[in-house]
Enzyme design. Structure first.
Site, PDB file in Angstrom:
ATOM      1  N   ALA A  33     106.890  20.937 -14.736  1.00  0.00           N
ATOM      2  CA  ALA A  33     107.941  19.942 -14.933  1.00  0.00           C
ATOM      3  C   ALA A  33     109.325  20.830 -15.368  1.00  0.00           C
ATOM      4  CB  ALA A  33     107.398  19.048 -16.335  1.00  0.00           C
ATOM      5  N   GLU A  34     109.279  21.993 -15.865  1.00  0.00           N
ATOM      6  CA  GLU A  34     110.541  22.737 -15.968  1.00  0.00           C
ATOM      7  C   GLU A  34     111.072  23.238 -14.806  1.00  0.00           C
ATOM      8  OE1 GLU A  34     112.363  23.058 -18.374  1.00  0.00           O
ATOM      9  OE2 GLU A  34     113.466  24.939 -17.837  1.00  0.00           O
ATOM     10  N   LEU A  82      91.055  37.815  17.691  1.00  0.00           N
ATOM     11  CA  LEU A  82      90.454  39.097  17.027  1.00  0.00           C
ATOM     12  C   LEU A  82      88.923  39.183  17.825  1.00  0.00           C
ATOM     13  CD1 LEU A  82      90.997  38.393  13.342  1.00  0.00           C
ATOM     14  CD2 LEU A  82      91.521  40.707  14.455  1.00  0.00           C
ATOM     15  N   LYS A 114      89.095  35.869   6.470  1.00  0.00           N
ATOM     16  CA  LYS A 114      89.603  35.520   7.501  1.00  0.00           C
ATOM     17  C   LYS A 114      89.872  33.845   7.077  1.00  0.00           C
ATOM     18  CE  LYS A 114      88.871  35.094  12.489  1.00  0.00           C
ATOM     19  NZ  LYS A 114      89.151  33.512  12.868  1.00  0.00           N
ATOM     20  N   GLU A 172      98.787  32.781   8.108  1.00  0.00           N
ATOM     21  CA  GLU A 172      97.967  31.567   8.097  1.00  0.00           C
ATOM     22  C   GLU A 172      98.395  30.452   7.280  1.00  0.00           C
ATOM     23  OE1 GLU A 172      95.917  32.883  10.405  1.00  0.00           O
ATOM     24  OE2 GLU A 172      94.322  31.148  10.525  1.00  0.00           O
ATOM     25  N   LYS A 289      90.580  45.967   9.263  1.00  0.00           N
ATOM     26  CA  LYS A 289      91.561  46.267  10.329  1.00  0.00           C
ATOM     27  C   LYS A 289      91.997  47.856   9.958  1.00  0.00           C
ATOM     28  CE  LYS A 289      94.006  41.976  10.045  1.00  0.00           C
ATOM     29  NZ  LYS A 289      94.909  41.240   9.425  1.00  0.00           N
ATOM     30  N   CYS A 410      58.872   5.683 -13.335  1.00  0.00           N
ATOM     31  CA  CYS A 410      58.321   5.043 -14.542  1.00  0.00           C
ATOM     32  C   CYS A 410      58.379   3.727 -14.258  1.00  0.00           C
ATOM     33  CB  CYS A 410      58.879   5.734 -15.658  1.00  0.00           C
ATOM     34  SG  CYS A 410      60.410   5.201 -16.087  1.00  0.00           S
TER      35      CYS A 410
HETATM   36  S1  IVH Z   1      94.774  39.380  12.094  1.00  0.00           S
HETATM   37  C1  IVH Z   1      95.849  41.222  16.095  1.00  0.00           C
HETATM   38  N1  IVH Z   1      94.058  38.686   9.837  1.00  0.00           N
HETATM   39  O1  IVH Z   1      92.407  34.492  13.154  1.00  0.00           O
HETATM   40  C2  IVH Z   1      95.438  40.610  14.777  1.00  0.00           C
HETATM   41  N2  IVH Z   1      93.805  37.196  11.429  1.00  0.00           N
HETATM   42  O2  IVH Z   1      90.795  35.222  15.630  1.00  0.00           O
HETATM   43  C3  IVH Z   1      95.254  39.040  14.851  1.00  0.00           C
HETATM   44  N3  IVH Z   1      92.923  34.905  11.022  1.00  0.00           N
HETATM   45  O3  IVH Z   1      94.923  34.066  15.367  1.00  0.00           O
HETATM   46  C4  IVH Z   1      95.251  38.462  13.806  1.00  0.00           C
HETATM   47  N4  IVH Z   1      92.662  35.372   8.886  1.00  0.00           N
HETATM   48  O4  IVH Z   1      94.996  32.848  13.128  1.00  0.00           O
HETATM   49  C5  IVH Z   1      94.163  38.023  11.181  1.00  0.00           C
HETATM   50  N5  IVH Z   1      93.120  38.159   7.643  1.00  0.00           N
HETATM   51  C6  IVH Z   1      93.419  37.742   9.029  1.00  0.00           C
HETATM   52  C7  IVH Z   1      93.293  36.508   9.477  1.00  0.00           C
HETATM   53  C8  IVH Z   1      93.425  36.221  10.741  1.00  0.00           C
HETATM   54  C9  IVH Z   1      92.650  34.201   9.804  1.00  0.00           C
HETATM   55  C10 IVH Z   1      93.187  34.129  12.442  1.00  0.00           C
HETATM   56  C11 IVH Z   1      94.485  34.079  12.904  1.00  0.00           C
HETATM   57  C12 IVH Z   1      94.293  34.503  14.323  1.00  0.00           C
HETATM   58  C13 IVH Z   1      92.708  34.292  14.653  1.00  0.00           C
HETATM   59  C14 IVH Z   1      92.174  35.307  15.257  1.00  0.00           C
END
Ligand code: IVH
Length: 666
Positions: A33-34, A82, A114, A172, A289, A410
């Site tokens: 609210a603030e 990925l 992910k 994302e 990664k 019952c």
């Molecule tokens: S890295 C080269 N990190 O997964 C790296 N992707 O299958 C590419 N995604 O299109 C993305 N969480 O939309 C990365 N922690 C995360 C992620 C993530 C969700 C999604 C992203 C990407 C898809 C790849």
């Protein structure tokens, strides 16, 4: 600078700071609210001085005009996908490939969740958000800047300094589980189309040509990488980049760690799998990664995915199967729960044969019928549920489900209590289903903790007539127990010893064990802090409402429970059999009541989950991140950044030995 101008600058600074505390640090310092009040003040001032309105002002999130179409954006650096790993073996093989290529013994990885949302690219020029684009086919996406600007967790301007002049942030856009549910409830109330899952809802919300619609949808953003970096320095590891992004005001998932070697990768995967159902958003796997950017560059790419990253996907959580029948079960409090019997199906890594349908309203809303093909969902360790029916596959002769008017166990009338979703059997403890469930609850670990007295044995004791209520447990005789099927001398001895040991208890555990409707562990603990047993027996609804978190409905349940002659007589018999507790022994609970703990690092003598459970049992709260509200940080081996933060905020730091003393861990 005029006074209007300086006031405007100050309000923007304040609003941005509050927003950063809320969205990035997850540690709000003012009530919503603030924030709204200050935002309104800024709107008024900007109306008065329209020449002072800037693009990155917090008032400028929602554009006025719908677009006629989205324009195209070419990604200078392609947005890749990925590579997936579906098992430990595949993850181990990934790590081996990396080590072989780099000729290294152990690799450091950034471990992330992910997120199940949509990939987005945000371009910041001199710290200002100038363009936002979807991933599209990876090379060409759509310009969704107007929509993205409406997402409050995405800063229109970066904080502090030190960011590159040109910076492409990737991450994302998603909807939280609760936001998704609220949206679908709203859609239903307005007779609009329902979304199948949070991901579809997020995608549908972002694809709106009218940003005012997007603005009304509960969208969030978490950053997970970078693309273009122009003029400026960035850290040399992925994990450090994520930390820097946070300082620039970009939200990053709290579930992010730097791990070393494959063992720690597997630990992280396990830890998050276990936590998955409790996370506020949907995830469909873990991403690892290679942390060092130099090594990433050395590894390079294969076709559409980098060699330095892998997504470990969770087993699918939804599956199709046939619903064979709907049965009605009776719970401890008499609630009739429709349960779907299913053709066995693998979901989330286990075989599922039953799924809950919650209550009759739910069955009606979803119009679930015997013979239907249904979508089953099993998230984490929660009970599997029926998500929806595939209408096209419904057999012609199917009949809608009707809740029975009597208890299926019952035969007592089943009634719906005003304002409640549940229909209940009115048989009370005369209903064998309720009687059995109440004994199972009484003996359970968090209640009286009678080791070895589980569901099957309670059923056996009840069905053979040895026990018909909790007081009978204390009258059990060795010979008769030993004579039961699958029991014998040793098992009988163990059971009787466990019953004897459990007699020394705590008042809050006993209260909880009684199974009073809606009196869970916390309520029982609060009650025990205020009253002795004799006082509760006489307490009025008004007395009980004085206790923290107890409202009129719960108070009424408690009053009714202690007005029931049968309940009072059973309690009497139990106490005469020797069940006891020390009065005043709840002092240690009082000490920890309402205190907030955070745990960091590894503990040698118990797992973090166990420590958490013990602390909660003593009335403490355990939070994931250190904030101004933290009372104690428990620092184990190899503490993380939480230790630095706790020192910064002058929070009490205690070690494992002190923790063990607090929780009396032997
Ligand atoms: S890295 C080269 N990190 O997964 C790296 N992707 O299958 C590419 N995604 O299109 C993305 N969480 O939309 C990365 N922690 C995360 C992620 C993530 C969700 C999604 C992203 C990407 C898809 C790849």
């Amino acid at each position: 600078m005029g006074s209007g101008e300086s006031k405007i600058t100050e309000l923007r600074r304040q609003l941005n700071e509050y927003s950063y505390r809320y969205h990035v640090l997850d540690d709000p310092i003012v009530p919503d609210a603030e924030y709204d009040r200050l935002l309104q003040e800024l709107v008024n001032l900007e109306n008065e001085y329209p020449e002072l309105v800037t693009r990155d002002s917090p008032t400028q999130r929602v554009g006025e005009r719908p677009l006629s179409e989205f324009s195209q954006v070419t990604h200078d650096i392609p947005m890749l996908s990925l590579e997936n790993a579906f098992s430990n073996e595949e993850l181990i093989a990934f790590d081996k490939r990396i080590r072989d290529r780099l000729d290294s013994a152990e690799i450091q990885y950034a471990a992330e969740v992910k997120l199940d949302g949509l990939a987005i690219s945000l371009l910041y020029q001199d710290g200002k958000l100038v363009r936002a684009a979807t991933r599209g086919d990876g090379t060409t996406g759509e310009d969704v800047t107007a929509n993205i600007r409406t997402i409050k967790s995405i800063p229109l301007a970066l904080r502090l300094t030190g960011f590159p002049a040109r910076l492409e942030v990737r991450g994302e856009v998603f909807m939280t589980k609760s936001g998704f549910e609220e949206l679908n409830n709203r859609q239903q109330a307005e007779d609009e189309k329902l979304f199948a899952n949070p991901r579809n809802a997020a995608a549908g919300s972002l694809r709106q040509l009218d940003p005012r619609i997007t603005a009304a949808r509960p969208l969030h953003f978490l950053a997970h990488g970078i693309g273009i970096v122009g003029s400026g320095e960035i850290p040399s590891s992925h994990f450090d980049i994520l930390q820097s992004m946070k300082t620039w005001g970009l939200p990053v998932s709290a579930e992010t760690e730097r791990v070393a070697g494959i063992e720690e990768c597997i630990d992280f995967y396990r830890k998050i799998s276990e936590k998955r159902a409790r996370l506020p958003y949907e995830i469909d796997g873990i991403v690892f990664k290679v942390d060092d950017l130099k090594l990433q560059a050395e590894l390079g790419f294969v076709s559409r995915a980098p060699r330095w990253a892998v997504a470990c996907k969770f087993p699918p959580e939804e599956a199709l199967t046939e619903l064979l029948d709907i049965e009605v079960q009776v719970g401890r409090t008499g609630a009739l729960t429709p349960v779907a019997r299913l053709r066995p199906v693998r979901v989330g890594g286990v075989t599922v044969t039953n799924a809950t349908l919650h209550n009759s309203d739910e069955v009606q809303r979803k119009d679930v019928r015997a013979g239907d093909t249904v979508v089953i969902r099993r998230a984490g360790d929660v009970i599997p549920e029926v998500v929806r029916v595939i209408a096209e596959k419904r057999p012609e002769a199917s009949q809608p489900f009707r809740m029975p008017g009597q208890c299926p166990v019952c035969g007592s009338p089943a009634e719906r209590v005003e304002g409640e979703a549940a229909i209940r059997c009115t048989g009370g403890l005369h209903c064998s289903a309720q009687a059995i469930q109440s004994i199972i609850h009484y003996a359970s670990r968090t209640a009286m903790d009678i080791t070895g007295l589980g569901e099957k044995l309670v059923e056996q004791l009840f069905n053979t007539g040895l026990v018909s209520n909790i007081a009978d447990l204390y009258q059990l005789e060795h010979e008769r127990v030993a004579a039961l099927e699958r029991m014998g001398d040793k098992s009988a001895e163990n059971l009787l010893r466990a019953i004897e040991t459990s007699k020394n208890t705590h008042f809050d555990k006993f209260l909880y064990a009684l199974g009073i409707r809606e009196v869970g562990e916390t309520t029982a603990r609060n009650l025990a802090l205020h009253f002795q047993l004799d006082e509760i027996k006489k307490a009025t609804q008004a007395d009980l409402c004085q206790v923290r978190d107890i409202g009129p409905v719960v108070a009424d349940n408690i009053v009714r429970f202690f007005r029931d002659e049968q309940n009072l007589s059973i309690i009497d018999q139990v106490l005469r059999s020797g069940v006891n507790w020390e009065s005043g022994q709840n002092d240690d609970i009082a000490d920890l009541q309402g205190k907030t703990f955070v745990i960091t690092g590894t503990l040698a003598s118990l797992s973090r989950a166990k420590a958490k459970e013990k602390l909660i049992a003593k009335g403490a709260k355990v939070s994931a991140s250190v904030s101004g509200k933290t009372d104690y940080l428990i620092a184990g081996e190899n503490p993380g950044s939480k230790l630095d933060k706790a020192r910064e905020l002058s929070i009490n730091i205690i070690d494992e030995t002190e923790l063990l003393e607090i929780i009396d861990f032997a």
